[in-house]
Enzyme design. Structure first.
Site, PDB file in Angstrom:
ATOM      1  N   ASP A 111       0.771  -1.253   0.000  1.00 51.40           N
ATOM      2  CA  ASP A 111       0.000   0.000   0.000  1.00 51.40           C
ATOM      3  C   ASP A 111       0.803   1.304   0.000  1.00 51.40           C
ATOM      4  OD1 ASP A 111      -1.481  -2.144   0.859  1.00 51.40           O
ATOM      5  OD2 ASP A 111      -2.231  -1.177   2.666  1.00 51.40           O
ATOM      6  N   PHE A 167       1.944  -0.613  10.076  1.00 49.76           N
ATOM      7  CA  PHE A 167       0.965  -0.868   9.022  1.00 49.76           C
ATOM      8  C   PHE A 167       0.492   0.447   8.402  1.00 49.76           C
ATOM      9  CE2 PHE A 167      -1.038  -5.388   9.366  1.00 49.76           C
ATOM     10  CZ  PHE A 167       0.212  -5.959   9.257  1.00 49.76           C
ATOM     11  N   SER A 168      -0.513   0.343   7.538  1.00 51.22           N
ATOM     12  CA  SER A 168      -0.920   1.507   6.747  1.00 51.22           C
ATOM     13  C   SER A 168      -1.547   2.628   7.572  1.00 51.22           C
ATOM     14  CB  SER A 168      -1.891   1.070   5.648  1.00 51.22           C
ATOM     15  OG  SER A 168      -1.160   0.396   4.660  1.00 51.22           O
ATOM     16  N   GLU A 172     -10.556  -2.601   4.354  1.00 52.19           N
ATOM     17  CA  GLU A 172      -9.237  -2.052   4.665  1.00 52.19           C
ATOM     18  C   GLU A 172      -9.089  -0.677   4.004  1.00 52.19           C
ATOM     19  OE1 GLU A 172      -6.400  -5.979   4.912  1.00 52.19           O
ATOM     20  OE2 GLU A 172      -6.702  -5.199   2.918  1.00 52.19           O
ATOM     21  N   GLN A 181       4.083   0.800   2.384  1.00 49.70           N
ATOM     22  CA  GLN A 181       4.337  -0.424   3.131  1.00 49.70           C
ATOM     23  C   GLN A 181       5.561  -1.087   2.510  1.00 49.70           C
ATOM     24  OE1 GLN A 181       1.932  -2.043   5.887  1.00 49.70           O
ATOM     25  NE2 GLN A 181       2.536   0.097   5.966  1.00 49.70           N
ATOM     26  N   ARG A 222      -7.714  -1.107  11.615  1.00 53.82           N
ATOM     27  CA  ARG A 222      -6.498  -0.510  11.049  1.00 53.82           C
ATOM     28  C   ARG A 222      -6.727   0.519   9.937  1.00 53.82           C
ATOM     29  NH1 ARG A 222      -6.164  -6.099   9.562  1.00 53.82           N
ATOM     30  NH2 ARG A 222      -6.675  -6.428   7.374  1.00 53.82           N
ATOM     31  N   ASP A 223      -5.603   1.050   9.480  1.00 54.79           N
ATOM     32  CA  ASP A 223      -5.482   1.929   8.307  1.00 54.79           C
ATOM     33  C   ASP A 223      -6.181   3.276   8.498  1.00 54.79           C
ATOM     34  OD1 ASP A 223      -4.309  -0.417   7.431  1.00 54.79           O
ATOM     35  OD2 ASP A 223      -5.988  -1.010   6.158  1.00 54.79           O
TER      36      ASP A 223
HETATM   37  C1  FRU Z   1      -3.828  -3.670   2.758  1.00 53.53           C
HETATM   38  C2  FRU Z   1      -3.198  -4.065   4.075  1.00 53.53           C
HETATM   39  C3  FRU Z   1      -3.600  -3.103   5.173  1.00 53.53           C
HETATM   40  C4  FRU Z   1      -2.498  -3.238   6.165  1.00 53.53           C
HETATM   41  C5  FRU Z   1      -1.299  -3.437   5.270  1.00 53.53           C
HETATM   42  C6  FRU Z   1      -0.250  -4.365   5.831  1.00 53.53           C
HETATM   43  O1  FRU Z   1      -3.153  -4.152   1.656  1.00 53.53           O
HETATM   44  O2  FRU Z   1      -3.546  -5.389   4.405  1.00 53.53           O
HETATM   45  O3  FRU Z   1      -4.886  -3.353   5.703  1.00 53.53           O
HETATM   46  O4  FRU Z   1      -2.372  -2.120   6.980  1.00 53.53           O
HETATM   47  O5  FRU Z   1      -1.776  -3.968   4.057  1.00 53.53           O
HETATM   48  O6  FRU Z   1       0.897  -4.358   5.047  1.00 53.53           O
END
Ligand code: FRU
Length: 502
Positions: A42, A98-99, A224, A58, A172-173
């Protein structure tokens, strides 16, 4: 002696060139961002500040497969010429990075600013692999880091995490934006099968506002990487909620859906609970917008799909991002859609090209650029008074073919990568992907961006978008168009795009 040295040098250079043609480096895009080496997924924390676009992503710097996540960093003046910077965020005792997103805290609400220096604040998910193993369901929480030197160096906040996990496995995210009417920050967070909105005066204390989506949209996979942004249509503000989903996309695996509606600082109210897809291809995931770009809404996605991202045959890196796309709104009858078209900066790397008018197509017509390079920017305006099925064939000397076409009976566009080169690294890769033609306009219009190993199709002013990657054995050199019953092209324009990688 001099002659011998020159011929040895030439031979060495040729050998290097020939081996680039042979090796997986040959799949390296020329104007899309790729990390020099290792794994990327991402795009994160994209933010514009003081004339520079920042892209974080990422990143796993130890291998070509997904692993403990870092935030890689690259900067650009035009979103095309990217310069890789030192890694911005490393995993720590709270977990992998993570994101998430980044904001310019111009009013220093966070108090991170010092001596008049404006803080850039990154809001990201800490993913704790130790807690994950213990199956507590509480291994993801939101944290902060800030930079006082325009993104060069980052300090993690000592009070992390700022938003602990209430017991939701996928939590998340965070995508954060300033909500001016109520002078507060709003966080849009993916929480398993729905979106949860939080707000904060200072990025540190967060209160829950509302939830959206448990009974709306596609649910073939986990939600996500969301985004919430305002666009304007005929003077009226419309809010867009982007929700990426994996799997469960329209053409298998990862994809981005969106909802249009109202947002009052607390609740998002969708006009409709039905999903709209922001891209119907297989390879635009985790797409979110840059922050701090004023009136412009610029989207960038990860040009891959979790179905095969860890297997694609590139080396020594994996994955590219899409080009930046400018978002807008367009009505088709009573229905409103989000459109995306290449950001105008792409025109800045146009080189030589051609323009042809009034072409009758039945038997294959050659549209290949004379320079033997079929990567670049194509615009095709069809005269649909005589419209019927047509097919564009992007090809190379090895006989690989990527097909892009229109099927009149089903009123669908398609991209078929079954004969596009290397497809055997994953069972489902060599497939044909379909997308509806949403426009009711009489004339079909294509903008096509091809770059070595990817194609991005923006049809009808960006109403229908498809992004697909593929791996041709030799560089793309040919383009033809054919139509069994016959069609008419009003205008075709081609521009080579100058490489923007160093
Ligand atoms: C989306 C994801 C996010 C997460 C990240 C981990 O592609 O799965 O939800 O934060 O990648 O690398």
């Amino acid at each position: 002696m001099k002659k011998i040295t020159i011929s040895i040098l030439a031979a060495l250079l040729f050998a290097q060139f020939a081996s680039a043609q042979e090796t997986p480096e040959k799949y390296r895009p020329q104007f899309h961002f790729t990390p020099k080496a290792h794994w990327m997924n991402d795009p994160n924390g994209m933010v514009y500040y003081n004339g520079t676009y920042h892209l974080f992503y990422q990143y796993y710097p130890e291998a070509k497969i997904w692993g403990p996540m870092h935030w890689g960093h690259a900067t650009s003046k035009d979103m095309l010429h990217w310069k890789e910077q030192p890694i911005a965020l490393y995993p720590d005792s709270l977990g992998y990075i993570f994101s998430g997103s980044a904001v310019v805290d111009a009013n220093n609400t966070s108090g991170f600013g010092k001596d008049g220096k404006v803080p850039l604040v990154a809001i990201f998910t800490h993913h704790n692999p130790v807690l994950e193993k213990q199956k507590t369901g509480r291994h993801e929480y939101q944290s902060l880091a800030y930079s006082l030197d325009e993104g060069k160096t980052w300090t993690k906040y000592s009070g992390n995490p700022v938003l602990p996990n209430p017991g939701i496995t996928d939590f998340r995210d965070p995508k954060v934006r300033w909500y001016e009417p109520q002078k507060k920050w709003v966080m849009t967070l993916a929480t398993k099968d729905r979106i949860t909105f939080y707000s904060s005066p200072d990025l540190k204390k967060w209160s829950k506002e509302s939830e959206f989506g448990v009974d709306a949209g596609a649910h073939g996979g986990v939600w996500e990487c969301p985004d919430l942004l305002p666009l304007t249509h005929e003077g009226k503000q419309v809010w867009v909620l982007i929700v990426n989903i994996n799997p469960g996309g329209p053409n298998k695996g990862s994809a981005g859906q969106y909802f249009l509606g109202d947002f009052d600082g607390k609740t998002f109210t969708a006009y409709s609970k039905e999903t709209k897809w922001l891209d119907w291809g297989a390879d635009n995931y985790a797409a979110v917008t840059f922050s701090n770009t004023g009136d412009r809404s610029l989207l960038m996605g990860w040009m891959s799909n979790w179905q095969y991202a860890n297997q694609v045959p590139t080396d020594p890196w994996r994955s590219a991002n899409t080009i930046s796309r400018e978002l807008g709104l367009k009505a088709v009858g009573k229905e409103l859609y989000m459109t995306s078209v290449p950001a105008k900066e792409l025109d800045g790397i146009k080189a030589q090209g051609y323009s042809k008018k009034n072409i009758s197509v039945k038997a294959p017509v050659d549209l290949a650029p004379k320079n033997g390079n079929a990567s670049g920017l194509f615009r095709l305006d069809f005269n649909t008074a005589t419209a019927d099925d047509f097919e564009l064939v992007l090809s190379n000397k090895a006989g690989n073919e990527l097909l892009i076409g229109y099927d009149k009976a089903s009123n669908q566009y398609y991209i078929d990568r079954s004969k596009s080169g290397k497809t055997d690294f994953e069972a489902g890769f060599g497939q044909k992907h379909f997308a509806p033609r949403l426009s009711k306009d009489g004339k079909i219009a294509f903008t096509l961006v091809a770059d070595v190993a990817s194609v991005e199709l923006f049809a009808d002013g960006g109403l229908t978008v498809m992004t697909d990657i593929f791996f041709p054995d030799t560089p793309l050199s040919g383009l033809t168009i054919k139509s069994a019953k016959g069609i008419q092209l009003d205008d075709v324009q081609y521009s080579e795009l100058k490489p923007s990688i160093e």
